[in-house]
Write a protein that holds these residues in place. Structure first.
Motif, PDB file in Angstrom:
ATOM      1  N   VAL A  84       9.128   9.159   3.724  1.00 59.01           N
ATOM      2  CA  VAL A  84       9.087  10.393   4.506  1.00 59.01           C
ATOM      3  C   VAL A  84      10.525  10.574   4.993  1.00 59.01           C
ATOM      4  O   VAL A  84      10.945   9.934   5.941  1.00 59.01           O
ATOM      5  CB  VAL A  84       8.100  10.275   5.692  1.00 59.01           C
ATOM      6  N   LYS A 141      -3.987  12.321  -0.997  1.00 64.07           N
ATOM      7  CA  LYS A 141      -5.403  12.260  -1.359  1.00 64.07           C
ATOM      8  C   LYS A 141      -6.085  11.024  -0.782  1.00 64.07           C
ATOM      9  O   LYS A 141      -7.243  10.759  -1.095  1.00 64.07           O
ATOM     10  CB  LYS A 141      -5.542  12.253  -2.881  1.00 64.07           C
ATOM     11  N   GLY A 142      -5.336  10.265   0.010  1.00 61.64           N
ATOM     12  CA  GLY A 142      -5.942   9.084   0.631  1.00 61.64           C
ATOM     13  C   GLY A 142      -6.199   7.955  -0.353  1.00 61.64           C
ATOM     14  O   GLY A 142      -7.051   7.118  -0.139  1.00 61.64           O
ATOM     15  N   ARG A 143      -5.455   7.953  -1.463  1.00 61.84           N
ATOM     16  CA  ARG A 143      -5.642   6.875  -2.436  1.00 61.84           C
ATOM     17  C   ARG A 143      -4.447   5.944  -2.413  1.00 61.84           C
ATOM     18  O   ARG A 143      -3.374   6.292  -1.946  1.00 61.84           O
ATOM     19  CB  ARG A 143      -5.798   7.449  -3.848  1.00 61.84           C
ATOM     20  N   ASP A 144      -4.647   4.757  -2.966  1.00 59.53           N
ATOM     21  CA  ASP A 144      -3.554   3.808  -3.041  1.00 59.53           C
ATOM     22  C   ASP A 144      -3.110   3.616  -4.483  1.00 59.53           C
ATOM     23  O   ASP A 144      -3.817   3.980  -5.418  1.00 59.53           O
ATOM     24  CB  ASP A 144      -3.975   2.461  -2.435  1.00 59.53           C
ATOM     25  N   LEU A 145      -1.947   2.995  -4.639  1.00 57.99           N
ATOM     26  CA  LEU A 145      -1.441   2.706  -5.976  1.00 57.99           C
ATOM     27  C   LEU A 145      -2.172   1.485  -6.513  1.00 57.99           C
ATOM     28  O   LEU A 145      -2.221   0.450  -5.857  1.00 57.99           O
ATOM     29  CB  LEU A 145       0.063   2.427  -5.895  1.00 57.99           C
ATOM     30  N   ASN A 170       1.062   3.425   2.078  1.00 59.66           N
ATOM     31  CA  ASN A 170       1.626   3.626   3.414  1.00 59.66           C
ATOM     32  C   ASN A 170       2.982   2.956   3.552  1.00 59.66           C
ATOM     33  O   ASN A 170       3.860   3.432   4.261  1.00 59.66           O
ATOM     34  CB  ASN A 170       0.681   3.066   4.480  1.00 59.66           C
ATOM     35  N   THR A 171       3.124   1.812   2.883  1.00 59.16           N
ATOM     36  CA  THR A 171       4.400   1.116   2.918  1.00 59.16           C
ATOM     37  C   THR A 171       5.488   1.987   2.289  1.00 59.16           C
ATOM     38  O   THR A 171       6.594   2.088   2.810  1.00 59.16           O
ATOM     39  CB  THR A 171       4.276  -0.224   2.173  1.00 59.16           C
ATOM     40  N   ILE A 231       6.176   1.555  12.046  1.00 54.49           N
ATOM     41  CA  ILE A 231       6.823   1.288  10.767  1.00 54.49           C
ATOM     42  C   ILE A 231       5.794   1.157   9.647  1.00 54.49           C
ATOM     43  O   ILE A 231       6.024   1.600   8.540  1.00 54.49           O
ATOM     44  CB  ILE A 231       7.659  -0.005  10.863  1.00 54.49           C
ATOM     45  N   ARG A 232       4.666   0.585   9.941  1.00 49.63           N
ATOM     46  CA  ARG A 232       3.607   0.417   8.955  1.00 49.63           C
ATOM     47  C   ARG A 232       4.095  -0.290   7.692  1.00 49.63           C
ATOM     48  O   ARG A 232       3.826   0.139   6.581  1.00 49.63           O
ATOM     49  CB  ARG A 232       2.989   1.763   8.585  1.00 49.63           C
ATOM     50  N   PHE A 233       4.851  -1.345   7.858  1.00 51.79           N
ATOM     51  CA  PHE A 233       5.208  -2.140   6.691  1.00 51.79           C
ATOM     52  C   PHE A 233       4.027  -2.960   6.226  1.00 51.79           C
ATOM     53  O   PHE A 233       3.924  -3.325   5.079  1.00 51.79           O
ATOM     54  CB  PHE A 233       6.364  -3.087   7.018  1.00 51.79           C
ATOM     55  N   GLY A 238     -10.091   6.065  -7.514  1.00 52.70           N
ATOM     56  CA  GLY A 238      -8.814   5.453  -7.207  1.00 52.70           C
ATOM     57  C   GLY A 238      -9.041   4.201  -6.406  1.00 52.70           C
ATOM     58  O   GLY A 238     -10.169   3.779  -6.193  1.00 52.70           O
ATOM     59  N   VAL A 239      -7.956   3.583  -6.001  1.00 55.26           N
ATOM     60  CA  VAL A 239      -8.091   2.398  -5.155  1.00 55.26           C
ATOM     61  C   VAL A 239      -7.491   2.688  -3.797  1.00 55.26           C
ATOM     62  O   VAL A 239      -6.603   3.533  -3.657  1.00 55.26           O
ATOM     63  CB  VAL A 239      -7.394   1.159  -5.756  1.00 55.26           C
ATOM     64  N   VAL A 240      -8.003   2.019  -2.797  1.00 56.54           N
ATOM     65  CA  VAL A 240      -7.417   2.073  -1.464  1.00 56.54           C
ATOM     66  C   VAL A 240      -7.255   0.646  -0.980  1.00 56.54           C
ATOM     67  O   VAL A 240      -8.169  -0.165  -1.104  1.00 56.54           O
ATOM     68  CB  VAL A 240      -8.316   2.874  -0.496  1.00 56.54           C
ATOM     69  N   LYS A 241      -6.074   0.375  -0.487  1.00 59.94           N
ATOM     70  CA  LYS A 241      -5.804  -0.964   0.040  1.00 59.94           C
ATOM     71  C   LYS A 241      -6.320  -1.003   1.469  1.00 59.94           C
ATOM     72  O   LYS A 241      -5.902  -0.209   2.309  1.00 59.94           O
ATOM     73  CB  LYS A 241      -4.293  -1.219   0.003  1.00 59.94           C
ATOM     74  N   TYR A 283      -0.818   9.577  -1.704  1.00 62.57           N
ATOM     75  CA  TYR A 283      -0.794   9.570  -0.245  1.00 62.57           C
ATOM     76  C   TYR A 283      -1.637  10.698   0.336  1.00 62.57           C
ATOM     77  O   TYR A 283      -2.488  10.481   1.195  1.00 62.57           O
ATOM     78  CB  TYR A 283       0.654   9.673   0.231  1.00 62.57           C
ATOM     79  N   ARG A 299     -12.207   9.656  -4.040  1.00 60.93           N
ATOM     80  CA  ARG A 299     -11.727  10.575  -3.010  1.00 60.93           C
ATOM     81  C   ARG A 299     -11.573  11.944  -3.651  1.00 60.93           C
ATOM     82  O   ARG A 299     -10.861  12.085  -4.638  1.00 60.93           O
ATOM     83  CB  ARG A 299     -10.359  10.111  -2.456  1.00 60.93           C
ATOM     84  N   ASP A 300     -12.293  12.906  -3.110  1.00 65.09           N
ATOM     85  CA  ASP A 300     -12.272  14.261  -3.636  1.00 65.09           C
ATOM     86  C   ASP A 300     -12.562  14.298  -5.136  1.00 65.09           C
ATOM     87  O   ASP A 300     -11.883  14.956  -5.910  1.00 65.09           O
ATOM     88  CB  ASP A 300     -10.910  14.927  -3.363  1.00 65.09           C
ATOM     89  N   SER A 304       0.854  -1.180   0.000  1.00 63.99           N
ATOM     90  CA  SER A 304       0.000   0.000   0.000  1.00 63.99           C
ATOM     91  C   SER A 304       0.893   1.234   0.000  1.00 63.99           C
ATOM     92  O   SER A 304       2.091   1.158   0.253  1.00 63.99           O
ATOM     93  CB  SER A 304      -0.921  -0.005   1.216  1.00 63.99           C
ATOM     94  N   VAL A 339     -12.610   3.448  -4.838  1.00 62.80           N
ATOM     95  CA  VAL A 339     -13.282   4.526  -4.111  1.00 62.80           C
ATOM     96  C   VAL A 339     -13.157   5.827  -4.890  1.00 62.80           C
ATOM     97  O   VAL A 339     -12.384   5.937  -5.843  1.00 62.80           O
ATOM     98  CB  VAL A 339     -12.657   4.739  -2.713  1.00 62.80           C
TER      99      VAL A 339
END
Lengths: 206, 753
Positions: A113, A132-136, A106-107, B30-32, B77-80, A130, B72-73, A104, B70
């Protein structure tokens, strides 16, 4: 030529006959993407159905033809591997699960960062996804058609020490992952025989 | 620390870190792995609570990481994220014990429905046209707050009204408290098939104003008066489990089941005996049985106690209700009444249950009281194998001063509300908060609900979907779907123990939605004139914790464990009985109907659809696809008619027919059903939506649209079984979709064996 190849050729001949009779549009119609596990479905497709959206899509599925995956960013595998980042950092399911998983956003941001923030792809990830709260929307590179009835499980392969590169090629020389190894049944069985793993049909087809 | 080293350490440790789970702060840092601690490809089962009916069954939701599509604005897009793939019954939940009905299975589609409202909306076209534009949450909440501020500033807080479907658990408390502290009247609760008559009857007969829990499992003889106990009535999953145990749970003993109703329902089809007593006379039938039991001295009249004293002539052994007399009015042979009475009294523990259309006649309360008296006579109230009343939990919330005032506040019905708004100008309600109730679809047109709603200047809806009522809203603040929010439910019936279901959100919200309780709490904080006294909680989770903690502590349970189980149950003593209501004994009165028998020769019997209940589930495609258990009809509506009656009218299976009441008419397909009285037409409620997502809109017909606004005479509840109609054939094109070819495997006419 193998028997399977000949059978494919026969079907292709049938197809050409059909398409020359006026059905040719179907293959090249505005079909979007190939149905099946190798491709993400388009976002516009919100109806609960397993059917194909066009004849072309159905035909391509029948012949197991898949488009090449198109990734949202040109992810440089070689650069990350050069940094000695292990595959499992991003493909975190591989040791416990059937699937390795695709990371994701986030990873990505867990490291980026603070690292290479000024590079163009990272800026793109940060601003377009990131923030926009979307994922790849990664697309799968490998996979089998449903009709193959293969249920592959990563975890036991990793546990028995099979190197990722055995099946996925040398990613340290690729940017985005490409289908470097042809996952035929022969490929799987050769390795199973060599490693004295089970070659019972039900090991993989169930 | 060197960044690269950091990686190596974390990779080496990742196996243990992940397995160790959420308690590891380093892991979260870490959010891996994705936010929800899910390993790709591995599923996790998390408890939740089914929201579709008040039974409050516990669920387990299978959660797997996946890509959600989803917006967004404004961008796709996609969200995992964790996505729910399957719902099953929660084995730890005392109501449904691991089982789940077909509707519960389909509840998942309410979350991943393509027509869910994804973000706040503001109306920008004419009311009812469905033209909305997207606005931000800040703007939406500011608008709602401004409206409430205006009401408070004008010293007119009672012009705020809250219209809702029955609220589960602490949501009811929160909404009521919000309104009381604001100075507004209590919420108006609307449901099509309300159980007000039965609750009132139980209050009068037994002192408990609630639905009964039927102990099928330990009963040896069950007689059901109209209650679709295995399909849609009360707590169907709990009852079905008990029914199975009654039939097969004790070796060598198979409990007998008798069903009394003019239409053979799914429950009736399971019974050993179906008794098609005339619709509306079931109470009389029960008294006929009671007469026979007392006459043959199997029980004495005193055994029935208070419940018996409510029926005129009970202490004399009901001299007016001889089987011969009852047979003449109910259409059931006197010998059969006597035989059933004998069986019922001798095969103790035996239980009689009442519900559905029996309570929805103009004499519904009497019918229910009669069945209650029959139960009391054989001694099956509060006994194993009879009916019991689930103890109520007393939540220890601190409501501050003035709660006593609330007790005196009069709760309006939607009918009264509509009459009031239609009768006065300007409208006495200035702002209406609407929570998932759909009276425009579910109330008889004569109540003029839509007209009233159009007169209310501001309507704010919390619903997830556009339906006939919420399309009239000016502002839509979409609630989370049930799997995305805190859920709690304290079921009224279904278990002899007190049960409280409690579940945290199973997955992250898919869209830009907010939980209705949290919206109320946030708006309350931002009001210019704070609520008096203010609500002490900042969010719903906090409120739930405040409500549950004292109870859990007293019972030696804890919050975290209860959440992992999906709820908590305790065997506390039965609740306190209410005070005895002084009431004169009631005599039998015949049911009244609207429409003369000459012009309108048929009784019209709407019934809760197995798939859609009152129509609130018609938007779920799996349920549209679910064949009705009796007719196998799907994706459509139909009317059930007796084959002999149909033959005289020239109506064939699948024909398009027109049904006309004194109010309106509708067209639908005819199904020739062998299990229905010749003078009754029965039609499932649920289809016929004008506006309710792509799957339900413009499909079938709504029987409520032709209902007369008849009332149960003692309680004022809607008597939805008190309309008479006529029927005529229109054409052969009824567009009936049957899963099987017909009601019978073979046409009996051509059966030569």
């Amino acid at each position: 030529m193998s028997r399977r190849g000949r059978s494919r050729l026969k079907w292709l001949a049938v197809l050409i006959a059909v398409s020359s009779a006026g059905g040719g549009w179907a293959l090249f119609g505005p079909s979007g993407m190939v149905q099946g596990q190798s491709q993400a479905r388009t976002a516009a497709d919100s109806v609960f159905t397993t059917s194909h959206r066009s004849t072309g899509e159905a035909i391509r599925h029948f012949f197991g033809m898949r488009n090449d995956p198109v990734q949202p960013i040109q992810f440089p595998h070689e650069r990350h591997i050069a940094q000695e980042i292990a595959c499992v950092v991003c493909h975190s399911g591989v040791e416990w699960s059937a699937v390795a998983g695709l990371p994701s956003v986030n990873t990505c941001m867990g490291c980026h960062v603070g690292i290479a923030e000024d590079k163009e792809p990272i800026i793109k990830i940060t601003t377009e996804y990131y923030e926009k709260g979307r994922d790849l929307s990664w697309q799968r590179v490998y996979g089998w058609n449903d009709e193959a009835h293969v249920l592959f499980n990563h975890a036991p392969h990793i546990r028995s020490g099979v190197d990722c590169a055995t099946c996925h090629g040398d990613l340290s020389k690729m940017t985005v992952a490409e289908r470097a190894v042809d996952h035929t049944m022969g490929f799987c069985v050769d390795c199973h025989v060599e490693k004295k793993a089970s070659i019972d049909c039900l090991t993989c087809h169930y | 620390m060197d960044r690269r080293f950091f990686f190596k350490v974390s990779v080496a440790g990742s196996a243990t870190a992940t397995l160790a789970g959420c308690g590891n702060p380093e892991n979260q840092l870490i959010r891996f792995i994705p936010d929800e601690q899910l390993i790709p490809g591995l599923s996790v089962w998390k408890p939740s609570i089914c929201p579709l009916c008040p039974a409050g069954c516990g669920l387990l939701a299978r959660v797997v990481e996946g890509d959600a599509e989803v917006i967004r604005d404004g961008e796709r897009g996609v969200v995992k994220m964790g996505l729910v793939k399957k719902l099953e019954g929660n084995p730890a939940h005392p109501i449904n014990r691991g089982r789940l009905c077909a509707r519960g299975q389909a509840a998942i589609q309410a979350v991943y429905h393509p027509d869910r409202i994804a973000h706040p909306l503001k109306r920008d076209g004419e009311r009812g046209t469905g033209r909305f534009s997207e606005i931000s949450w800040e703007q939406a909440l500011a608008e709602l707050t401004a409206r409430l501020n205006a009401l408070a500033a004008a010293k007119n807080p009672q012009a705020l009204s809250f219209l809702t479907r029955p609220l589960p658990g602490q949501r009811q408390t929160l909404v009521t408290e919000f309104l009381r502290r604001f100075g507004a009247p209590p919420p108006i609760v609307f449901e099509v098939f309300g159980e007000g008559v039965l609750r009132r009857a139980n209050e009068l007969s037994f002192g408990y104003g609630q639905l009964p829990t039927v102990d099928f499992a330990r009963s040896r003889y069950v007689i059901a008066f109209g209650a679709d106990a295995l399909g849609t009535w009360n707590s169907p999953v709990a009852q079905s489990i008990g029914y199975g145990e009654m039939r097969q749970g004790t070796p060598g003993q198979r409990g007998k089941f008798v069903h009394v109703e003019a239409r053979l329902s799914q429950t009736g089809a399971n019974a050993d005996e179906w008794v098609p007593a005339k619709s509306g006379t079931e109470g009389l039938f029960a008294l006929g049985m009671a007469h026979a039991i007392m006459k043959s001295q199997l029980r004495s009249p005193e055994a029935a106690g208070l419940a018996g004293a409510l029926i005129e002539g009970w202490s004399e052994g009901l001299p007016r209700y001889t089987p011969a007399e009852v047979a003449a009015q109910t259409g059931v042979a006197a010998e059969r009444i006597e035989r059933l009475a004998r069986e019922f009294a001798e095969r103790w523990p035996a239980v009689a249950i009442v519900g559905g259309a029996v309570c929805a006649h103009t004499n519904g309360l009497f019918n229910a009281l009669a069945v209650n008296a029959l139960n009391a006579l054989v001694g099956s109230v509060g006994e194993p194998g009879g009916i019991v009343f689930t103890p109520k939990l007393d939540f220890g919330l601190d409501f501050g001063a003035g709660r006593e005032d609330a007790a005196g506040a009069v709760t309006q019905s939607i009918e009264q509300m509509a009459a009031l708004v239609n009768a006065s100008a300007p409208a006495p309600i200035q702002t209406l908060l609407l929570n998932d109730a759909n009276p425009v679809f579910g109330a008889p047109p004569a109540w003029r609900v839509k007209e009233a709603l159009l007169k209310i200047p501001h309507i704010v809806s919390f619903g997830n979907f556009l339906d006939e009522t919420s399309i009239l809203a000016d502002l839509i603040l979409p609630d989370h779907a049930f799997l995305e929010t805190w859920m709690d439910n304290t079921p009224e019936s279904g278990q002899t123990m007190a049960v409280a279901g409690l579940a945290r959100p199973v997955v992250r919200p898919l869209y830009q939605t907010r939980a209705m309780p949290d919206i109320l709490l946030e708006v309350a904080r931002n009001l210019e004139q704070p609520l008096s006294p203010p609500l002490p909680w900042t969010n719903y989770e906090e409120m739930l914790k405040a409500a549950f903690d004292p109870l859990l502590e007293a019972a030696g349970a804890n919050w975290e464990e209860s959440l992992q189980l999906g709820g908590w149950a305790t065997a506390i003593p039965s609740g306190t009985r209410g005070p005895v209501v002084e009431m004169k004994p009631m005599p039998w009165v015949e049911p009244q109907f609207e429409g003369g028998a000459k012009d309108f020769p048929f009784q019209f019997l709407p019934f809760k659809s197995q798939a859609f209940l009152d129509g609130s589930l018609a938007h779920l495609p799996w349920l549209q696809e679910l064949p009705d258990p009796m007719t196998t009809a799907m994706w459509s509506s139909w009317v059930e008619i007796n084959p002999k009656t149909a033959a005289t009218l020239g109506i064939a299976n699948g024909d398009l027919v027109e049904i006309t009441s004194a109010h309106a008419s509708l067209r639908t397909a005819a199904v020739l059903a062998p299990g229905i009285a010749p003078d009754v037409l029965a039609m499932p409620v649920g289809q016929g939506h004008e506006t309710f997502t792509r799957y339900a809109s413009g499909r079938g017909a709504n029987p409520i649209a032709i209902l007369a606004p008849m009332k149960e005479s003692a309680t004022g509840e809607l008597a939805w079984a008190a309309t008479r109609v006529r029927i005529s054939r229109v054409s052969a094109a009824g567009q009936l979709t049957l899963f099987a070819g017909g009601m019978r495997e073979r046409d009996p006419e051509h059966d030569h064996r």
